[in-house]
Design an enzyme around this catalytic site. Structure first.
Site, PDB file in Angstrom:
ATOM      1  N   VAL A 139      36.302  46.812  50.792  1.00  0.00           N
ATOM      2  CA  VAL A 139      37.194  47.972  50.755  1.00  0.00           C
ATOM      3  C   VAL A 139      37.034  48.604  49.370  1.00  0.00           C
ATOM      4  O   VAL A 139      37.291  47.951  48.356  1.00  0.00           O
ATOM      5  CB  VAL A 139      38.678  47.598  50.973  1.00  0.00           C
ATOM      6  CG1 VAL A 139      39.531  48.867  51.044  1.00  0.00           C
ATOM      7  CG2 VAL A 139      38.860  46.782  52.253  1.00  0.00           C
ATOM      8  N   GLU A 140      36.559  49.856  49.336  1.00  0.00           N
ATOM      9  CA  GLU A 140      36.468  50.574  48.061  1.00  0.00           C
ATOM     10  C   GLU A 140      37.845  51.183  47.775  1.00  0.00           C
ATOM     11  O   GLU A 140      38.353  51.985  48.558  1.00  0.00           O
ATOM     12  CB  GLU A 140      35.406  51.669  48.143  1.00  0.00           C
ATOM     13  CG  GLU A 140      33.990  51.113  48.294  1.00  0.00           C
ATOM     14  CD  GLU A 140      32.942  52.210  48.461  1.00  0.00           C
ATOM     15  OE1 GLU A 140      32.081  52.324  47.595  1.00  0.00           O
ATOM     16  OE2 GLU A 140      33.008  52.932  49.473  1.00  0.00           O
ATOM     17  N   VAL A 141      38.439  50.774  46.655  1.00  0.00           N
ATOM     18  CA  VAL A 141      39.778  51.234  46.286  1.00  0.00           C
ATOM     19  C   VAL A 141      39.625  52.278  45.180  1.00  0.00           C
ATOM     20  O   VAL A 141      39.108  51.969  44.098  1.00  0.00           O
ATOM     21  CB  VAL A 141      40.650  50.059  45.804  1.00  0.00           C
ATOM     22  CG1 VAL A 141      42.011  50.565  45.325  1.00  0.00           C
ATOM     23  CG2 VAL A 141      40.832  49.037  46.929  1.00  0.00           C
TER      24      VAL A 141
END
Ligand SMILES: NC(=O)c1ccc[n+]([C@@H]2O[C@H](COP(=O)([O-])OP(=O)(O)OC[C@H]3O[C@@H](n4cnc5c(N)ncnc54)[C@H](O)[C@@H]3O)[C@@H](O)[C@H]2O)c1
Length: 305
Positions: A139-141
């Protein structure tokens, strides 16, 4: 998290490809899941996707879905005005301590939050998954310029609780990181197919049996270190790297006719339509699970780190 609850509650806004996959992931982790989507068949979709779950429900509307959520994960259409309106509505109905995340692949939190009240803007960020989020750990935050650091920390903790691998990216650049890498490889792949060097099927065979397999186990830079033997990346760059460093990237044709021929060739290789999609998706998921299980088996908990 609510004091009376021991597991978090997630609101899924948008029950398409990505939203339903997030819902399956949260359900598998025992979270309470409320799903909202304006489509009239939402109740049927949720009943079909979660026939045995007592903790997944189709919400009556957006406010009902988000009012009790620790994490709101928005997965609506990729259109900025729609996401801006959605987050204004979400902010008005969600708890003051909820993390408000969008799955967006291209729209930034700063763009979405531009007209939001400060207390809502502080809780908005991008939590961009790789499809399907129930299987792909990344998950790219991406926090926006108005996102509070406590929101970023909270999002990371919630994604970790779902056994995902969040990576915080401090710069809001188009495509973020994973899709930029994918775009770079896609450009060269299109060039190689368009110039007749390989067929779409052979290109995929080459990728699966080299870089795909390599990158399922170690990263690019770790691969460079190993490619150089005991001398590591310095040796690699001075040796083989000195020869391959001069490879000019190909420029694929992007005019409509060239793109149409490329799409035709890919469709001729893999087919199209509902049945093909279901078959290919099931095969992808089976094979992805097999790789993840094999890695977990050999490495234990730290597989994706
Ligand atoms: N598909 C991918 O590979 C992928 C990967 C990562 C991120 N994303 C992102 O996830 C988001 C959703 O993509 P998708 O592929 O699941 O799209 P999709 O078209 O499959 O689903 C979108 C859903 O949003 C619903 N919707 C429409 N208006 C709405 C509203 N006002 N409120 C709530 N729901 C609404 C639609 O009915 C539909 O069910 C996009 O922002 C996209 O960029 C997609």
């Amino acid at each position: 998290m609510n004091a009376e609850n021991t597991t978090p509650t997630i609101a899924i806004v948008g029950a398409g490809v990505i939203g339903l996959s997030w819902a399956r992931l949260a359900d598998a982790h025992g979270w309470t899941v409320a799903i909202t989507d304006p489509r009239p068949d939402l109740a049927e979709i949720v009943a079909a996707a979660f026939p045995d779950s007592a903790t997944v429900r189709a919400a009556a509307d957006l406010a009902d879905a988000v009012s009790d959520a620790d994490l709101v994960q928005e997965n609506g259409p990729e259109r900025l005005p729609m996401k801006q309106q959605l987050f204004a509505d979400i902010g008005a109905a969600a708890r003051g301590d909820a993390v408000l995340a969008t799955s967006s692949s291209s729209i930034t939190a700063s763009e979405i939050a531009v007209d939001l009240d400060a207390d809502v803007a502080a809780r908005v960020l991008v939590g961009h998954p790789f499809n399907p989020p129930e299987l792909m750990p990344l998950v790219e935050v991406l926090p926006g310029t108005r996102t509070a650091s406590t929101t970023t920390d909270g999002a990371v903790a919630l994604y970790r609780a779902l056994d995902r691998e969040p990576v915080v990216i401090g710069t809001e650049l188009p495509g973020f990181v994973a899709n930029r890498l994918q775009a770079a490889i896609s450009r060269e792949a299109r060039y190689l197919v368009q110039t007749g060097v390989v067929s779409p099927a052979d290109l995929d065979t080459i990728l699966r049996n080299s870089l795909g397999l390599r990158w399922a186990t170690i990263g690019l830079f770790e691969g460079n270190v190993l490619g150089g033997g005991p001398g590591g990346i310095r040796h690699l760059l001075a040796g083989v790297g000195a020869q391959t460093g001069g490879i000019e990237p190909g420029v694929p044709a992007t005019d409509p006719d060239a793109m149409e021929r490329l799409v035709d060739a890919v469709e001729a290789t893999y087919g199209t339509g509902e049945e093909v999609y279901a078959e290919l998706a099931a095969r992808r998921d089976r094979r992805t699970r097999a790789v993840l299980a094999a890695l977990a088996d050999t490495d234990g908990e730290s597989t994706t780190r």
